[in-house]
Scaffold this motif. Structure first.
Motif, PDB file in Angstrom:
ATOM      1  N   GLY A   1     -20.962   6.478  -0.942  1.00  7.75           N
ATOM      2  CA  GLY A   1     -21.431   5.327  -0.182  1.00  7.75           C
ATOM      3  C   GLY A   1     -20.671   4.039  -0.419  1.00  7.75           C
ATOM      4  N   PHE A   2     -19.555   4.097  -1.143  1.00  7.38           N
ATOM      5  CA  PHE A   2     -18.769   2.898  -1.433  1.00  7.38           C
ATOM      6  C   PHE A   2     -17.812   2.580  -0.285  1.00  7.38           C
ATOM      7  CE2 PHE A   2     -20.539   3.313  -5.493  1.00  7.38           C
ATOM      8  CZ  PHE A   2     -20.150   2.259  -6.313  1.00  7.38           C
ATOM      9  N   THR A   3     -17.421   1.316  -0.206  1.00  6.53           N
ATOM     10  CA  THR A   3     -16.393   0.849   0.718  1.00  6.53           C
ATOM     11  C   THR A   3     -15.147   0.504  -0.079  1.00  6.53           C
ATOM     12  OG1 THR A   3     -18.025  -0.090   2.242  1.00  6.53           O
ATOM     13  CG2 THR A   3     -15.775  -0.955   2.375  1.00  6.53           C
ATOM     14  N   VAL A   4     -13.991   0.923   0.395  1.00  9.58           N
ATOM     15  CA  VAL A   4     -12.744   0.596  -0.291  1.00  9.58           C
ATOM     16  C   VAL A   4     -12.412  -0.874  -0.049  1.00  9.58           C
ATOM     17  CG1 VAL A   4     -10.280   1.072  -0.490  1.00  9.58           C
ATOM     18  CG2 VAL A   4     -11.895   2.959  -0.143  1.00  9.58           C
ATOM     19  N   ALA A   5     -12.273  -1.619  -1.144  1.00 11.67           N
ATOM     20  CA  ALA A   5     -11.922  -3.040  -1.061  1.00 11.67           C
ATOM     21  C   ALA A   5     -10.420  -3.252  -1.118  1.00 11.67           C
ATOM     22  CB  ALA A   5     -12.602  -3.813  -2.193  1.00 11.67           C
ATOM     23  N   ALA A   6      -9.730  -2.411  -1.895  1.00  9.84           N
ATOM     24  CA  ALA A   6      -8.284  -2.518  -2.059  1.00  9.84           C
ATOM     25  C   ALA A   6      -7.786  -1.238  -2.747  1.00  9.84           C
ATOM     26  CB  ALA A   6      -7.945  -3.739  -2.905  1.00  9.84           C
ATOM     27  N   PRO A   7      -6.532  -0.875  -2.543  1.00 12.91           N
ATOM     28  CA  PRO A   7      -5.521  -1.596  -1.771  1.00 12.91           C
ATOM     29  C   PRO A   7      -5.592  -1.336  -0.276  1.00 12.91           C
ATOM     30  CG  PRO A   7      -4.540   0.393  -2.658  1.00 12.91           C
ATOM     31  CD  PRO A   7      -5.963   0.340  -3.190  1.00 12.91           C
ATOM     32  N   CYS A   8      -6.372  -0.324   0.120  1.00 16.53           N
ATOM     33  CA  CYS A   8      -6.386   0.125   1.514  1.00 16.53           C
ATOM     34  C   CYS A   8      -7.041  -0.901   2.433  1.00 16.53           C
ATOM     35  CB  CYS A   8      -7.133   1.449   1.631  1.00 16.53           C
ATOM     36  SG  CYS A   8      -6.752   2.637   0.320  1.00 16.53           S
ATOM     37  N   PRO A   9      -6.578  -1.018   3.674  1.00 23.21           N
ATOM     38  CA  PRO A   9      -7.223  -1.899   4.642  1.00 23.21           C
ATOM     39  C   PRO A   9      -8.406  -1.232   5.340  1.00 23.21           C
ATOM     40  CG  PRO A   9      -5.240  -0.972   5.588  1.00 23.21           C
ATOM     41  CD  PRO A   9      -5.299  -0.485   4.173  1.00 23.21           C
ATOM     42  N   HIS A  10      -8.782  -0.041   4.892  1.00 18.87           N
ATOM     43  CA  HIS A  10      -9.864   0.725   5.526  1.00 18.87           C
ATOM     44  C   HIS A  10     -10.363   1.765   4.524  1.00 18.87           C
ATOM     45  CE1 HIS A  10      -7.129   4.144   5.826  1.00 18.87           C
ATOM     46  NE2 HIS A  10      -6.217   3.274   6.233  1.00 18.87           N
ATOM     47  N   SER A  11     -11.458   2.431   4.875  1.00 19.13           N
ATOM     48  CA  SER A  11     -11.998   3.494   4.024  1.00 19.13           C
ATOM     49  C   SER A  11     -11.785   4.870   4.647  1.00 19.13           C
ATOM     50  CB  SER A  11     -13.498   3.263   3.779  1.00 19.13           C
ATOM     51  OG  SER A  11     -13.712   2.071   3.055  1.00 19.13           O
ATOM     52  N   GLY A  12     -10.875   4.944   5.616  1.00 14.38           N
ATOM     53  CA  GLY A  12     -10.543   6.224   6.225  1.00 14.38           C
ATOM     54  C   GLY A  12      -9.553   6.998   5.383  1.00 14.38           C
ATOM     55  N   ALA A  13      -9.058   8.089   5.947  1.00 15.50           N
ATOM     56  CA  ALA A  13      -8.115   8.940   5.224  1.00 15.50           C
ATOM     57  C   ALA A  13      -6.804   8.210   4.965  1.00 15.50           C
ATOM     58  CB  ALA A  13      -7.860  10.212   6.020  1.00 15.50           C
ATOM     59  N   CYS A  14      -6.198   8.463   3.819  1.00 12.16           N
ATOM     60  CA  CYS A  14      -4.888   7.888   3.507  1.00 12.16           C
ATOM     61  C   CYS A  14      -3.869   8.440   4.508  1.00 12.16           C
ATOM     62  CB  CYS A  14      -4.488   8.243   2.086  1.00 12.16           C
ATOM     63  SG  CYS A  14      -2.835   7.632   1.624  1.00 12.16           S
ATOM     64  N   PRO A  15      -3.038   7.576   5.119  1.00 10.87           N
ATOM     65  CA  PRO A  15      -2.071   8.046   6.118  1.00 10.87           C
ATOM     66  C   PRO A  15      -0.846   8.741   5.533  1.00 10.87           C
ATOM     67  CG  PRO A  15      -1.848   5.687   5.814  1.00 10.87           C
ATOM     68  CD  PRO A  15      -3.045   6.105   5.011  1.00 10.87           C
ATOM     69  N   ILE A  16      -0.695   8.725   4.219  1.00  8.61           N
ATOM     70  CA  ILE A  16       0.463   9.371   3.603  1.00  8.61           C
ATOM     71  C   ILE A  16       0.279  10.887   3.655  1.00  8.61           C
ATOM     72  CG2 ILE A  16       1.749   9.706   1.462  1.00  8.61           C
ATOM     73  CD1 ILE A  16       1.057   6.841   0.706  1.00  8.61           C
ATOM     74  N   VAL A  17       1.263  11.590   4.172  1.00  6.65           N
ATOM     75  CA  VAL A  17       1.211  13.048   4.216  1.00  6.65           C
ATOM     76  C   VAL A  17       1.382  13.572   2.793  1.00  6.65           C
ATOM     77  CG1 VAL A  17       2.318  15.139   5.094  1.00  6.65           C
ATOM     78  CG2 VAL A  17       2.164  13.086   6.536  1.00  6.65           C
ATOM     79  N   PRO A  18       0.428  14.368   2.306  1.00  2.00           N
ATOM     80  CA  PRO A  18       0.513  14.863   0.926  1.00  2.00           C
ATOM     81  C   PRO A  18       1.873  15.511   0.630  1.00  2.00           C
ATOM     82  CG  PRO A  18      -1.614  15.422   1.865  1.00  2.00           C
ATOM     83  CD  PRO A  18      -0.786  14.856   2.985  1.00  2.00           C
ATOM     84  N   GLY A  19       2.433  15.118  -0.505  1.00  2.00           N
ATOM     85  CA  GLY A  19       3.698  15.673  -0.946  1.00  2.00           C
ATOM     86  C   GLY A  19       4.926  14.957  -0.434  1.00  2.00           C
ATOM     87  N   THR A  20       4.765  14.008   0.504  1.00  2.00           N
ATOM     88  CA  THR A  20       5.918  13.303   1.051  1.00  2.00           C
ATOM     89  C   THR A  20       6.166  11.959   0.384  1.00  2.00           C
ATOM     90  OG1 THR A  20       4.631  12.201   2.791  1.00  2.00           O
ATOM     91  CG2 THR A  20       5.526  14.397   3.297  1.00  2.00           C
ATOM     92  N   ASP A  21       5.138  11.348  -0.167  1.00  2.00           N
ATOM     93  CA  ASP A  21       5.257  10.021  -0.769  1.00  2.00           C
ATOM     94  C   ASP A  21       3.998   9.771  -1.569  1.00  2.00           C
ATOM     95  OD1 ASP A  21       6.279   7.568  -1.437  1.00  2.00           O
ATOM     96  OD2 ASP A  21       6.354   6.786   0.606  1.00  2.00           O
ATOM     97  N   TRP A  22       3.926   8.629  -2.215  1.00  2.00           N
ATOM     98  CA  TRP A  22       2.710   8.257  -2.919  1.00  2.00           C
ATOM     99  C   TRP A  22       2.573   6.737  -2.910  1.00  2.00           C
ATOM    100  CZ3 TRP A  22       7.267   9.468  -5.215  1.00  2.00           C
ATOM    101  CH2 TRP A  22       7.741   8.646  -6.234  1.00  2.00           C
ATOM    102  N   CYS A  23       1.325   6.277  -2.914  1.00  2.00           N
ATOM    103  CA  CYS A  23       1.030   4.847  -2.872  1.00  2.00           C
ATOM    104  C   CYS A  23       0.989   4.307  -4.301  1.00  2.00           C
ATOM    105  CB  CYS A  23      -0.310   4.617  -2.171  1.00  2.00           C
ATOM    106  SG  CYS A  23      -0.776   2.882  -2.035  1.00  2.00           S
ATOM    107  N   HIS A  24       1.813   3.309  -4.583  1.00  2.00           N
ATOM    108  CA  HIS A  24       1.806   2.702  -5.909  1.00  2.00           C
ATOM    109  C   HIS A  24       2.344   1.284  -5.800  1.00  2.00           C
ATOM    110  CE1 HIS A  24       5.889   4.205  -5.483  1.00  2.00           C
ATOM    111  NE2 HIS A  24       6.275   3.494  -6.523  1.00  2.00           N
ATOM    112  N   PHE A  25       2.127   0.521  -6.870  1.00  2.00           N
ATOM    113  CA  PHE A  25       2.488  -0.887  -6.872  1.00  2.00           C
ATOM    114  C   PHE A  25       3.162  -1.214  -8.200  1.00  2.00           C
ATOM    115  CE2 PHE A  25      -1.038  -0.104  -4.073  1.00  2.00           C
ATOM    116  CZ  PHE A  25      -0.592  -0.675  -2.890  1.00  2.00           C
ATOM    117  N   SER A  26       3.555  -2.473  -8.374  1.00  2.00           N
ATOM    118  CA  SER A  26       4.322  -2.852  -9.559  1.00  2.00           C
ATOM    119  C   SER A  26       3.845  -4.187 -10.098  1.00  2.00           C
ATOM    120  CB  SER A  26       5.809  -2.936  -9.208  1.00  2.00           C
ATOM    121  OG  SER A  26       6.585  -3.266 -10.340  1.00  2.00           O
ATOM    122  N   ALA A  27       3.778  -4.280 -11.428  1.00  2.00           N
ATOM    123  CA  ALA A  27       3.417  -5.538 -12.096  1.00  2.00           C
ATOM    124  C   ALA A  27       4.527  -5.898 -13.075  1.00  2.00           C
ATOM    125  CB  ALA A  27       2.086  -5.392 -12.834  1.00  2.00           C
ATOM    126  N   ARG A  28       4.941  -7.148 -13.070  1.00  2.00           N
ATOM    127  CA  ARG A  28       5.954  -7.627 -14.006  1.00  2.00           C
ATOM    128  C   ARG A  28       5.289  -7.956 -15.345  1.00  2.00           C
ATOM    129  NH1 ARG A  28      11.080  -9.601 -13.195  1.00  2.00           N
ATOM    130  NH2 ARG A  28      11.151  -7.744 -11.866  1.00  2.00           N
TER     131      ARG A  28
END
Length: 329
Positions: free
Chosen positions: A211-238
């Motif tokens: 019952g949760f809503t995704v606040a971040a990083p996604c702009p929605h709570s639907g399925a991730c648009p990344i095709v499994p095995g082709t890429d991955w969502c990640h970020f970077s911190a200095r």
């Protein structure tokens, strides 16, 4: 619990680390770090804490705390952007070890830092965490086995940072499900690797099903648009490196970049970003190329000088930022 004497920050955490680790020989710390790296890259059973003794914990603190702090701090900034009027009064840091995520939470809401409970199964980590936090965090440190039997007290915010890899799949599912039951907001952070992203996606699905809503990083709570095995969502911190940090890690640069994947989800209404910058912006002469994830999936946007003020904002935009800037949304 004692009220903090001074506001926590990355700088105060580094100062606390420097004071407690001043007597630790860098060669000893480096050897412990090598073993810890081997552990983290392998498979650790749930009944074998990675941090075994004071030497391990001190090495971990020098090696990992600054990076964990900056990664979690970046996630909390995204959560606060989606829910600017919300502030947690209570916080539970599951598998928090020496407390890097707790420091990040306290700094994020420094105007009214929540009461924190740190749970971990490694007593040496809890002991060092208490020492580091003395006079800085309003926190209780408690030994708990992180597994299917864990029961959490109701709380506003649960953080689970760099923990899921240490658990079996059954324990991961149980932990995320229990966090969703107990909390109003859940933040989960994992390494920014393909397998770390897969654990985040699995946790994201469990949170949405609860019952949760995704606040971040996604702009929605639907399925991730990344095709499994082709890429991955990640970020970077200095991450700024102290001299001890550089010695322990064998590096010469005064900084490093921590790659991480995450999900922040809530039981209360949030306003997710319109879209999120998912790669480092490519700045060329007269234009900026942005890789974005939006409600319609993955897209590329090119911003040129003819876009006026938006072009300057694009040049200042960083990987992981919301897009477009708020005033132009």
């Amino acid at each position: 619990m004692n009220a903090p004497a001074s506001p926590p920050s990355a700088e105060s955490l580094r100062a606390a680390l420097a004071g407690l680790l001043a007597g630790l020989p860098p060669t000893q710390a480096a050897r412990a770090v090598e073993r810890l790296i081997a552990n983290y890259r392998g498979t650790t059973p749930t009944d074998a804490p990675v941090l075994r003794d004071r030497s391990d914990v001190a090495a971990y603190a020098a090696y990992r705390m600054p990076a964990t702090f900056e990664a979690v701090r970046g996630v909390l900034d995204a959560l606060r952007e989606a829910a600017p009027d919300w502030a947690p009064a209570t916080h539970t840091d599951v598998g928090g070890g020496t407390g890097a995520a707790s420091w990040a939470v306290a700094e994020a809401w420094e105007e009214a830092a929540p009461r924190t409970t740190v749970l971990d199964w490694a007593e040496p980590a809890l002991a060092l965490g208490r020492e580091l936090a003395a006079g800085a965090l309003d926190a209780e440190w408690r030994r708990e086995r992180i597994g299917t039997a864990l029961r959490l007290a109701d709380t506003d915010l649960v953080t689970v940072s760099y923990v899921l890899k240490e658990l079996t799949e059954a324990d991961r599912t149980a932990l995320v499900t229990e966090a969703a039951r107990a909390a109003q907001a859940v933040v989960i952070v994992e390494p920014g690797t393909p397998d770390g992203y897969e654990r985040i996606i699995a946790a994201r699905t469990l949170l949405i099903d609860a019952g949760f809503t995704v606040a971040a990083p996604c702009p929605h709570s639907g399925a991730c648009p990344i095709v499994p095995g082709t890429d991955w969502c990640h970020f970077s911190a200095r991450v700024s490196r102290s001299s001890l940090h550089r010695q322990v890690k064998g590096g010469s640069l005064p900084y490093e970049d921590e790659k991480y994947s995450y999900v922040a989800a809530t039981r209360f209404p949030v306003t997710p970003t319109v879209s999120r910058v998912t790669r480092r912006p490519q700045i060329r002469k007269g234009l900026v190329q942005l890789e974005l994830c939006g409600p319609d999936g993955l897209a590329r946007e090119t911003v040129t000088k003819r876009h006026g003020p938006l072009y300057k904002q694009a040049r200042d935009t960083e990987w992981g930022d919301s897009w477009p800037p708020e005033q132009d949304a």
